[in-house]
Design a protein around this motif. Structure first.
Motif, PDB file in Angstrom:
ATOM      1  N   SER A   1       0.836  -1.208   0.000  1.00 13.38           N
ATOM      2  CA  SER A   1       0.000   0.000   0.000  1.00 13.38           C
ATOM      3  C   SER A   1       0.867   1.252   0.000  1.00 13.38           C
ATOM      4  O   SER A   1       0.523   2.254  -0.641  1.00 13.38           O
ATOM      5  N   THR A   2       1.980   1.179   0.712  1.00 10.83           N
ATOM      6  CA  THR A   2       2.888   2.328   0.733  1.00 10.83           C
ATOM      7  C   THR A   2       3.363   2.635  -0.687  1.00 10.83           C
ATOM      8  O   THR A   2       3.346   3.793  -1.125  1.00 10.83           O
ATOM      9  N   LEU A   3       3.734   1.596  -1.410  1.00  9.28           N
ATOM     10  CA  LEU A   3       4.193   1.779  -2.789  1.00  9.28           C
ATOM     11  C   LEU A   3       3.074   2.374  -3.651  1.00  9.28           C
ATOM     12  O   LEU A   3       3.294   3.347  -4.398  1.00  9.28           O
ATOM     13  N   LEU A   4       1.889   1.813  -3.521  1.00 11.65           N
ATOM     14  CA  LEU A   4       0.759   2.301  -4.321  1.00 11.65           C
ATOM     15  C   LEU A   4       0.464   3.774  -4.010  1.00 11.65           C
ATOM     16  O   LEU A   4       0.237   4.584  -4.914  1.00 11.65           O
ATOM     17  N   ASN A   5       0.501   4.116  -2.733  1.00 12.90           N
ATOM     18  CA  ASN A   5       0.222   5.501  -2.340  1.00 12.90           C
ATOM     19  C   ASN A   5       1.256   6.472  -2.903  1.00 12.90           C
ATOM     20  O   ASN A   5       0.917   7.605  -3.267  1.00 12.90           O
ATOM     21  N   LEU A   6       2.508   6.042  -2.969  1.00 16.12           N
ATOM     22  CA  LEU A   6       3.552   6.915  -3.520  1.00 16.12           C
ATOM     23  C   LEU A   6       3.363   7.101  -5.017  1.00 16.12           C
ATOM     24  O   LEU A   6       3.485   8.219  -5.541  1.00 16.12           O
ATOM     25  N   VAL A   7       3.024   6.010  -5.714  1.00 17.57           N
ATOM     26  CA  VAL A   7       2.841   6.087  -7.164  1.00 17.57           C
ATOM     27  C   VAL A   7       1.588   6.902  -7.505  1.00 17.57           C
ATOM     28  O   VAL A   7       1.550   7.618  -8.502  1.00 17.57           O
ATOM     29  N   ALA A   8       0.582   6.810  -6.635  1.00 19.32           N
ATOM     30  CA  ALA A   8      -0.659   7.565  -6.868  1.00 19.32           C
ATOM     31  C   ALA A   8      -0.512   9.023  -6.435  1.00 19.32           C
ATOM     32  O   ALA A   8      -1.412   9.828  -6.663  1.00 19.32           O
ATOM     33  N   GLY A   9       0.607   9.349  -5.804  1.00 16.71           N
ATOM     34  CA  GLY A   9       0.761  10.726  -5.310  1.00 16.71           C
ATOM     35  C   GLY A   9      -0.134  11.001  -4.111  1.00 16.71           C
ATOM     36  O   GLY A   9      -0.438  12.156  -3.809  1.00 16.71           O
ATOM     37  N   LEU A  10      -0.542   9.940  -3.408  1.00 15.66           N
ATOM     38  CA  LEU A  10      -1.363  10.130  -2.208  1.00 15.66           C
ATOM     39  C   LEU A  10      -0.481  10.331  -0.986  1.00 15.66           C
ATOM     40  O   LEU A  10      -0.939  10.722   0.076  1.00 15.66           O
ATOM     41  N   ASP A  11       0.796  10.022  -1.140  1.00 10.30           N
ATOM     42  CA  ASP A  11       1.757  10.215  -0.057  1.00 10.30           C
ATOM     43  C   ASP A  11       3.100  10.559  -0.706  1.00 10.30           C
ATOM     44  O   ASP A  11       3.297  10.306  -1.901  1.00 10.30           O
ATOM     45  N   LYS A  12       4.003  11.139   0.084  1.00  6.56           N
ATOM     46  CA  LYS A  12       5.294  11.548  -0.481  1.00  6.56           C
ATOM     47  C   LYS A  12       6.420  10.684   0.084  1.00  6.56           C
ATOM     48  O   LYS A  12       6.383  10.318   1.265  1.00  6.56           O
ATOM     49  N   PRO A  13       7.424  10.386  -0.753  1.00  5.61           N
ATOM     50  CA  PRO A  13       8.540   9.592  -0.243  1.00  5.61           C
ATOM     51  C   PRO A  13       9.422  10.419   0.685  1.00  5.61           C
ATOM     52  O   PRO A  13       9.416  11.653   0.608  1.00  5.61           O
ATOM     53  N   THR A  14      10.161   9.736   1.543  1.00  3.04           N
ATOM     54  CA  THR A  14      11.136  10.424   2.385  1.00  3.04           C
ATOM     55  C   THR A  14      12.375  10.738   1.550  1.00  3.04           C
ATOM     56  O   THR A  14      13.024  11.762   1.753  1.00  3.04           O
ATOM     57  N   ASP A  15      12.702   9.836   0.620  1.00  4.32           N
ATOM     58  CA  ASP A  15      13.846  10.038  -0.279  1.00  4.32           C
ATOM     59  C   ASP A  15      13.453   9.609  -1.676  1.00  4.32           C
ATOM     60  O   ASP A  15      12.569   8.771  -1.838  1.00  4.32           O
ATOM     61  N   GLY A  16      14.205  10.151  -2.656  1.00  2.00           N
ATOM     62  CA  GLY A  16      14.075   9.668  -4.019  1.00  2.00           C
ATOM     63  C   GLY A  16      13.059  10.427  -4.848  1.00  2.00           C
ATOM     64  O   GLY A  16      12.430  11.374  -4.372  1.00  2.00           O
ATOM     65  N   ALA A  17      12.942   9.986  -6.103  1.00  2.00           N
ATOM     66  CA  ALA A  17      12.064  10.657  -7.062  1.00  2.00           C
ATOM     67  C   ALA A  17      11.025   9.677  -7.593  1.00  2.00           C
ATOM     68  O   ALA A  17      11.349   8.529  -7.919  1.00  2.00           O
ATOM     69  N   VAL A  18       9.772  10.149  -7.658  1.00  2.00           N
ATOM     70  CA  VAL A  18       8.673   9.359  -8.224  1.00  2.00           C
ATOM     71  C   VAL A  18       8.214  10.070  -9.496  1.00  2.00           C
ATOM     72  O   VAL A  18       7.739  11.216  -9.437  1.00  2.00           O
ATOM     73  N   ILE A  19       8.410   9.403 -10.634  1.00  2.00           N
ATOM     74  CA  ILE A  19       8.050  10.017 -11.914  1.00  2.00           C
ATOM     75  C   ILE A  19       6.941   9.178 -12.536  1.00  2.00           C
ATOM     76  O   ILE A  19       7.092   7.960 -12.701  1.00  2.00           O
ATOM     77  N   VAL A  20       5.817   9.810 -12.813  1.00  2.00           N
ATOM     78  CA  VAL A  20       4.677   9.102 -13.387  1.00  2.00           C
ATOM     79  C   VAL A  20       4.256   9.848 -14.659  1.00  2.00           C
ATOM     80  O   VAL A  20       4.118  11.083 -14.635  1.00  2.00           O
ATOM     81  N   ALA A  21       4.102   9.091 -15.727  1.00  2.06           N
ATOM     82  CA  ALA A  21       3.713   9.673 -17.012  1.00  2.06           C
ATOM     83  C   ALA A  21       4.637  10.840 -17.378  1.00  2.06           C
ATOM     84  O   ALA A  21       4.203  11.882 -17.872  1.00  2.06           O
ATOM     85  N   GLY A  22       5.913  10.654 -17.085  1.00  5.73           N
ATOM     86  CA  GLY A  22       6.910  11.646 -17.476  1.00  5.73           C
ATOM     87  C   GLY A  22       7.012  12.850 -16.563  1.00  5.73           C
ATOM     88  O   GLY A  22       7.812  13.755 -16.801  1.00  5.73           O
ATOM     89  N   ARG A  23       6.252  12.858 -15.482  1.00  6.42           N
ATOM     90  CA  ARG A  23       6.223  14.030 -14.596  1.00  6.42           C
ATOM     91  C   ARG A  23       6.708  13.654 -13.209  1.00  6.42           C
ATOM     92  O   ARG A  23       6.252  12.638 -12.652  1.00  6.42           O
ATOM     93  N   ARG A  24       7.616  14.416 -12.672  1.00  4.16           N
ATOM     94  CA  ARG A  24       8.060  14.150 -11.300  1.00  4.16           C
ATOM     95  C   ARG A  24       6.956  14.610 -10.347  1.00  4.16           C
ATOM     96  O   ARG A  24       6.652  15.810 -10.268  1.00  4.16           O
ATOM     97  N   ILE A  25       6.360  13.675  -9.630  1.00  2.00           N
ATOM     98  CA  ILE A  25       5.168  14.040  -8.846  1.00  2.00           C
ATOM     99  C   ILE A  25       5.441  14.252  -7.364  1.00  2.00           C
ATOM    100  O   ILE A  25       4.614  14.818  -6.663  1.00  2.00           O
ATOM    101  N   ASP A  26       6.606  13.796  -6.870  1.00  2.00           N
ATOM    102  CA  ASP A  26       6.799  13.883  -5.415  1.00  2.00           C
ATOM    103  C   ASP A  26       7.047  15.304  -4.945  1.00  2.00           C
ATOM    104  O   ASP A  26       7.036  15.562  -3.749  1.00  2.00           O
ATOM    105  N   GLN A  27       7.263  16.233  -5.881  1.00  2.00           N
ATOM    106  CA  GLN A  27       7.497  17.611  -5.457  1.00  2.00           C
ATOM    107  C   GLN A  27       6.310  18.530  -5.782  1.00  2.00           C
ATOM    108  O   GLN A  27       6.392  19.734  -5.592  1.00  2.00           O
ATOM    109  N   LEU A  28       5.236  17.943  -6.275  1.00  2.00           N
ATOM    110  CA  LEU A  28       4.074  18.773  -6.630  1.00  2.00           C
ATOM    111  C   LEU A  28       3.307  19.192  -5.371  1.00  2.00           C
ATOM    112  O   LEU A  28       3.301  18.476  -4.362  1.00  2.00           O
ATOM    113  N   SER A  29       2.626  20.323  -5.468  1.00  2.00           N
ATOM    114  CA  SER A  29       1.756  20.761  -4.368  1.00  2.00           C
ATOM    115  C   SER A  29       0.524  19.849  -4.333  1.00  2.00           C
ATOM    116  O   SER A  29       0.226  19.143  -5.312  1.00  2.00           O
ATOM    117  N   GLU A  30      -0.212  19.882  -3.237  1.00  2.00           N
ATOM    118  CA  GLU A  30      -1.425  19.070  -3.114  1.00  2.00           C
ATOM    119  C   GLU A  30      -2.408  19.372  -4.247  1.00  2.00           C
ATOM    120  O   GLU A  30      -3.037  18.471  -4.811  1.00  2.00           O
TER     121      GLU A  30
END
Ligand code: ATP
Length: 230
Positions: free
Chosen positions: A46-75
């Motif tokens: 679930s943690t993995l799914l939440n990170l990929v869905a942008g429902l939660d943010k990682p402590t480290d690293g970059a999550v890129i979905v559909a070519g867009r880095r999502i872990d730094q986006l605002s809510e």
């Protein structure tokens, strides 16, 4: 865009002491892949799914979905990104009981600014594809579990998302309805939809997935590709 998901050194800690609940993980999911994520309870699915869905943010690293880095986006930006690029189907459907099947399916399209007419046309197309058109005017409470999950999947697909995330989609269903949803996921995979399926059910994973990642203690213990092209 060849990779729909790219994880680069992604880790998630819920508490600062001790090992991360997930990762660090580096892997990608190519367009058209149907990836099953399996693993024991607490392994980090679930943690993995939440990170990929942008429902939660990682402590480290970059999550890129559909070519867009999502872990730094605002809510706000994330909510919009999710509506446009990610479809989600959950164990308990999360349908709105006061809306008809058609209205449930077209709601996310209207939320992204699609006209009611176009949204209705897309909903009609999906209902036909998923075999639920006879329930177009029904309310979800009148449908079987399998039919409700089909409605939830149609709703998830209404904006033609790059990625469909399914979290235990057969978990609340009887065997026959579970098979129904399994066949639906197989059809979607054959049609080229990129899917990430989180499940405890290894038979479901084997039937639907072109690749399976098995998590143990937040790490990828196995990453296997199905032998045959279905
Ligand atoms: N919000 C949270 N706060 C603190 N710890 C959490 C939180 N969410 C998950 N964890 C911990 O992180 C680890 C991974 O949990 P996660 O829910 O991702 O596993 P899972 O594989 O999805 O489990 P299940 O199959 O039971 O749903 C577990 O040790 C869990 O206790």
């Amino acid at each position: 865009m060849h990779q729909v998901i790219e994880l680069e050194g992604v880790a998630k800690r819920y508490d600062s002491a001790g090992a991360p609940a997930l990762g660090p993980l580096t892997f990608s999911v190519a367009r058209g892949e149907a990836l099953a994520v399996t693993g024991p309870s607490g392994s980090g699915k679930s943690t993995l799914l939440n990170l990929v869905a942008g429902l939660d943010k990682p402590t480290d690293g970059a999550v890129i979905v559909a070519g867009r880095r999502i872990d730094q986006l605002s809510e706000h930006a994330l909510a919009r990104f999710r509506r446009e690029h990610i479809g989600m189907a959950f164990q308990f459907f999360n349908l709105l009981d006061d809306l008809t099947v058609t209205d449930n399916i077209q709601l996310p399209a209207q939320l992204t600014g699609t006209s009611r007419r176009k949204a209705a046309a897309r909903a009609g197309e999906l209902m036909e594809m998923l075999g639920i058109q006879k329930h177009a005017r029904a309310y979800p409470g009148r449908l079987s579990g399998g039919e409700r999950q089909r409605v939830a999947v149609a709703r998830a697909l209404v904006n033609r998302p790059a990625l469909l995330l399914a979290d235990e989609p057969t978990g609340a269903l009887d065997t026959a309805s579970g098979h129904d949803v399994r066949n639906l996921l197989m059809d979607l995979h054959r049609a080229g939809q990129t899917i990430v399926l989180v499940t405890h059910d290894l038979t479901l994973a084997e039937a639907c997935a072109s690749r399976t990642i098995h998590l143990v203690d937040g790490h990828v213990a196995l990453d296997t590709y199905a032998q045959a092209v279905r």
